[in-house]
Design a protein around this motif. Sequence first.
Motif, short mmCIF file in Angstrom:
data_model
loop_
_atom_site.label_atom_id
_atom_site.label_comp_id
_atom_site.label_asym_id
_atom_site.label_seq_id
_atom_site.Cartn_x
_atom_site.Cartn_y
_atom_site.Cartn_z
N VAL A 136 2.14 -5.95 -10.86
CA VAL A 136 0.92 -5.56 -11.04
C VAL A 136 0.18 -6.25 -12.14
O VAL A 136 0.69 -6.32 -13.24
CB VAL A 136 0.59 -4.10 -11.36
N GLY A 137 -0.56 -7.16 -11.81
CA GLY A 137 -1.62 -7.78 -12.89
C GLY A 137 -2.66 -6.97 -12.93
O GLY A 137 -3.57 -6.60 -12.13
N TYR B 243 -2.44 5.16 -12.14
CA TYR B 243 -2.54 5.22 -13.51
C TYR B 243 -3.00 3.88 -14.07
O TYR B 243 -1.98 3.34 -14.67
CB TYR B 243 -1.27 5.92 -14.25
N PRO B 244 -4.17 3.57 -14.00
CA PRO B 244 -4.65 2.38 -14.37
C PRO B 244 -4.40 1.95 -16.12
O PRO B 244 -4.01 0.99 -16.35
CB PRO B 244 -5.95 2.14 -13.94
N VAL C 60 0.35 4.64 -6.69
CA VAL C 60 0.43 3.22 -6.04
C VAL C 60 0.48 2.03 -7.02
O VAL C 60 1.20 1.15 -6.81
CB VAL C 60 -1.43 2.97 -5.51
N TYR C 61 0.26 2.18 -8.32
CA TYR C 61 0.60 1.54 -9.26
C TYR C 61 0.60 2.26 -10.77
O TYR C 61 -0.23 3.11 -10.82
CB TYR C 61 -0.15 0.23 -9.40
N VAL D 54 0.92 -1.35 0.09
CA VAL D 54 -0.10 -0.09 0.11
C VAL D 54 0.84 1.16 0.01
O VAL D 54 1.71 1.54 0.90
CB VAL D 54 -0.91 0.03 1.20
N ALA D 55 0.79 2.03 -0.91
CA ALA D 55 1.64 3.30 -0.91
C ALA D 55 0.50 4.38 -0.26
O ALA D 55 -0.44 4.65 -0.81
CB ALA D 55 1.81 3.78 -2.38
#
Length: 395
Positions: free
Chosen positions: A76-77, A271-272, A299-300, A17-18
């Motif tokens: 990250v998946g 940024y998904p 976070v990702y 967790v960021a």
Amino acid sequence: MAARQSRDRARRRPAHVAAAVVAAATFLAATPAAASGEPAAPEPPPAFGAYLDYGPRGVARMAALSHWLGGAELRVGHTYLPGDRWSNIEGAPGFLDVWADWRTRQADRMLVLNVPMMERNEEHVGDREVRALLRQGAAGRFDRHFRALAERLVALKVPDTVLVLGWEMNGTTYTHRCGPDPEAWKAYWNRIVTTMRAVPGQKFRFDFAPSRGRDAVPWTQCYPGDATVDIIGMDSYDQPRGMTFDEQVEEPYGLQAHVDFAKAHGKPVSYPEWGLFRNGDNAPYMRRMLAWMDEHRPVYNTVTDYCPHGVWQCDDNPRSTAVYRSVLFGRTDETEPTAPEPGEPTTPTAPPVPPAPPTVTEPPADCSPLELGDWVEYWLGGKLCMRLDWYSRTK
């Protein structure tokens, strides 16, 4: 986004967790090392990955992309639930199993799942019907579908999944859009989150992710409130044509407005979806976007990796590909990225399309392979075949 293969931008288908920067700074200031003047340990690089395919091939390709990036850790998946019907939004048996298996193999991995808020999500439903559906959702009509999804994720032992719920709600593409009735949309979002959080064992994080810029409606008008949002994301592609990266930062509801809004609300960013688009093979954009994310520590982030957006599964963008690979080559939690050796190719080789897992033997010459589907073959470790000499073997 439904189960998707390559598609154009207008038709997208559907742990660590960021903390927020302020919270992280407060924590570090309270530690003995900080109090004694000792240098604080460097923060690990932000978690990253890529959208490579919605199903088992997406999982299988992560190892190949990591190898191409010099062993960089893709923690990250990212996949999407189909938005065609409610049974798929509930996480139909078989679809999420492979992703859950990947996630649970290492403790620091992160599963990001885009979740449509409506069925028929890409069927160009009119504003009047969307408005009625949003109000029905806010009244609880669709609660059971999201409860079923939450229970499914908990049962698969991925209760900490990041859920990108109702993404790009500020646009016009999806039935789950906000514009026809922002107040009903916010009430519906809050109802979904409350329903899913009530499922025992869940640890979900909900990511509010508009598209960059104003689009059909300012995305700030759709923000449902701090109590039900854990991450404030943004989908940001290199568009419209002719817009520089600085303009993407400075435009109303752009990249700077996004990080400022998140900071004001005490939320981390993500940024998904991001990547190339209207400006073609734009190496300066690639360099600036990667630097932006390193500076603002989401976070990702997950690049959308197929043409025209991508860098590994798309050979139309060799200059941008070289930048991406150079910046991320060898990146792990412990190390800064290392540039590839001078002799190594910087343009992507044609991406493999492996069955999963990748170590699948060829069937014997006297066997006919049975087509059972990607996810069945993933769990079986390859194809089954029917022997052609079965009749003679019974004699």
